[in-house]
Motif scaffolding. Sequence first.
Motif, mmCIF file in Angstrom:
data_model
loop_
_atom_site.group_PDB
_atom_site.id
_atom_site.type_symbol
_atom_site.label_atom_id
_atom_site.label_comp_id
_atom_site.label_asym_id
_atom_site.label_seq_id
_atom_site.Cartn_x
_atom_site.Cartn_y
_atom_site.Cartn_z
ATOM 1 N N LEU A 199 0.846 -1.200 0.000
ATOM 2 C CA LEU A 199 0.000 0.000 0.000
ATOM 3 C C LEU A 199 0.881 1.250 0.000
ATOM 4 O O LEU A 199 0.643 2.199 -0.758
ATOM 5 C CB LEU A 199 -0.911 -0.029 1.241
ATOM 6 C CG LEU A 199 -1.794 1.188 1.473
ATOM 7 C CD1 LEU A 199 -2.838 1.307 0.372
ATOM 8 C CD2 LEU A 199 -2.493 1.088 2.840
ATOM 9 N N ALA A 200 1.912 1.230 0.851
ATOM 10 C CA ALA A 200 2.835 2.374 0.904
ATOM 11 C C ALA A 200 3.560 2.523 -0.435
ATOM 12 O O ALA A 200 3.793 3.638 -0.917
ATOM 13 C CB ALA A 200 3.843 2.180 2.033
ATOM 14 N N ALA A 201 3.907 1.394 -1.049
ATOM 15 C CA ALA A 201 4.616 1.447 -2.336
ATOM 16 C C ALA A 201 3.741 2.105 -3.404
ATOM 17 O O ALA A 201 4.174 3.026 -4.097
ATOM 18 C CB ALA A 201 5.005 0.033 -2.770
ATOM 19 N N LEU A 202 2.505 1.631 -3.509
ATOM 20 C CA LEU A 202 1.649 2.086 -4.607
ATOM 21 C C LEU A 202 1.115 3.488 -4.390
ATOM 22 O O LEU A 202 0.900 4.234 -5.335
ATOM 23 C CB LEU A 202 0.468 1.105 -4.784
ATOM 24 C CG LEU A 202 0.853 -0.297 -5.253
ATOM 25 C CD1 LEU A 202 -0.352 -1.228 -5.193
ATOM 26 C CD2 LEU A 202 1.410 -0.270 -6.668
ATOM 27 N N SER A 203 0.883 3.854 -3.109
ATOM 28 C CA SER A 203 0.256 5.160 -2.886
ATOM 29 C C SER A 203 1.246 6.226 -2.426
ATOM 30 O O SER A 203 0.906 7.395 -2.349
ATOM 31 C CB SER A 203 -0.905 5.032 -1.893
ATOM 32 O OG SER A 203 -0.446 4.415 -0.716
ATOM 33 N N GLY A 204 2.493 5.841 -2.145
ATOM 34 C CA GLY A 204 3.481 6.807 -1.674
ATOM 35 C C GLY A 204 4.246 7.449 -2.818
ATOM 36 O O GLY A 204 3.870 7.319 -3.993
ATOM 37 N N PRO A 205 5.342 8.155 -2.483
ATOM 38 C CA PRO A 205 6.137 8.813 -3.526
ATOM 39 C C PRO A 205 6.717 7.794 -4.508
ATOM 40 O O PRO A 205 7.092 6.691 -4.115
ATOM 41 C CB PRO A 205 7.255 9.506 -2.741
ATOM 42 C CG PRO A 205 7.223 8.936 -1.365
ATOM 43 C CD PRO A 205 5.873 8.360 -1.128
ATOM 44 N N GLN A 206 6.794 8.196 -5.768
ATOM 45 C CA GLN A 206 7.248 7.268 -6.827
ATOM 46 C C GLN A 206 8.652 7.612 -7.328
ATOM 47 O O GLN A 206 9.111 7.056 -8.310
ATOM 48 C CB GLN A 206 6.264 7.298 -8.002
ATOM 49 C CG GLN A 206 4.836 6.934 -7.637
ATOM 50 C CD GLN A 206 4.682 5.490 -7.173
ATOM 51 O OE1 GLN A 206 5.011 4.569 -7.890
ATOM 52 N NE2 GLN A 206 4.182 5.289 -5.954
#
Length: 396
Positions: free
Chosen positions: A280-287
């Motif tokens: 969840l953190a990967a997909l919705s956090g900074p890219q």
Amino acid sequence: MKELSRIAEAVQASTTMAIDSLFKQMKADGIDVIGFGAGEPDFHTPDHIKAAGITAIEQNFTRYTPAGGTLELRQAVCDRLQADCQVSYQPNQVVVTSGAKHAVYAALRALINPGDEIILPAPSWVSYYELIKMAGGVPVLLTAGEAEHFKITPERLEASVTPRTKAVILNNPSNPTGMMYGREELKAVADVCVKYDLYVIDDEIYYSLVYDGAEFVSLPSLGDGIKERCILINGVSKSYAMTGWRIGYACANDKIAKVIANYLSHSTGSPCAISQKAALAALSGPQDEVEQMRQAFEARRNYIVERMNQIPGISCIKPQGAFYVMMNIEQLLGKTLHGVTITDGDVFADLFLKKGLVAVVPCSGFGSPSFVRWSYATSMDQIREGLDRLERFLAN
Ligand code: PMP
Ligand code: GLU
């Protein structure tokens, strides 16, 4: 004793996993071997993603979740796909799995009745062939050579369709070739699938690793006809350097998504709760770290391709995505190296590991016996050293 399952006994071990285990064992034994085997980013999982996993444990998010994944993660998948791939799914059309590999298997199980044919473009990732068989299907290989940039054409696809054809597997960008279908090529393949009412298991796990500013086109973005028939496979392993967290996902129409979720409710229960928080953190956090890793892969690709094409006896074409390069060893076939006659990629890879101390994957398991695959998901220093070793190995 009674015989074991014939389906299970016919399954071949994964060459990519086998080479990787052998390489790791040799390293653990103190041998100075360099690995270009398994396609696994050498980067660490970004800190904010690791922190989300740690918080999940501390806050006791350690229980079963819904079989198809938490609603917040399925929503995050929808948002990320909308932003990156211009495809629109609802959370009930997303199923989170224990790695994308399991998403492919669950998708095949959702589609296949015994004896159904699945068209598999080759060269393709080793696991597809075995997974089709494991699900009771019949793999029908459709081989495209280097001259065709390893891509199938609509004409050849159409010629492979029979009344038993249930689905096609597409992997774009591709493991092991690194090739990517452009918008028109993809549209032409999609039209054949719609015309013959074929499902497509569409594995886009490398979509964020695309080079030279090329446009990535997601298959379900091409229209409702293809989207309805598409089971989109994706995951966090490659883009976010999260191979060990084991989170992938499948997106499909409501009916297929439900069938897959039901299947998973019995076969895995639910994906790891802690890993779901991290994903969840990967997909919705900074890219931004995804982009940094992409740039590093692009620089490595440029280096490896340029040098490989300067070494006599071998060659490669330039991949457009993922982190693999197919080294063509046709000119070496029949020649003797280190006292051994090179008859195919298996012989070459075995000898290169033993005498050159470099692990690469023979492409016979991918459907291309005169190629070996290098994964350049490793540091520039290792790549430089690996190619130096290749030069010395071939000079002998
Ligand atoms: N699809 C392709 C094309 C892959 O190369 C891989 C790598 N293992 C997977 C799926 C599976 O990825 P995961 O680690 O999420 O199971
Ligand atoms: N997909 C990677 C590879 O092709 C990882 C190993 C595997 O799952 O096959 O090397």
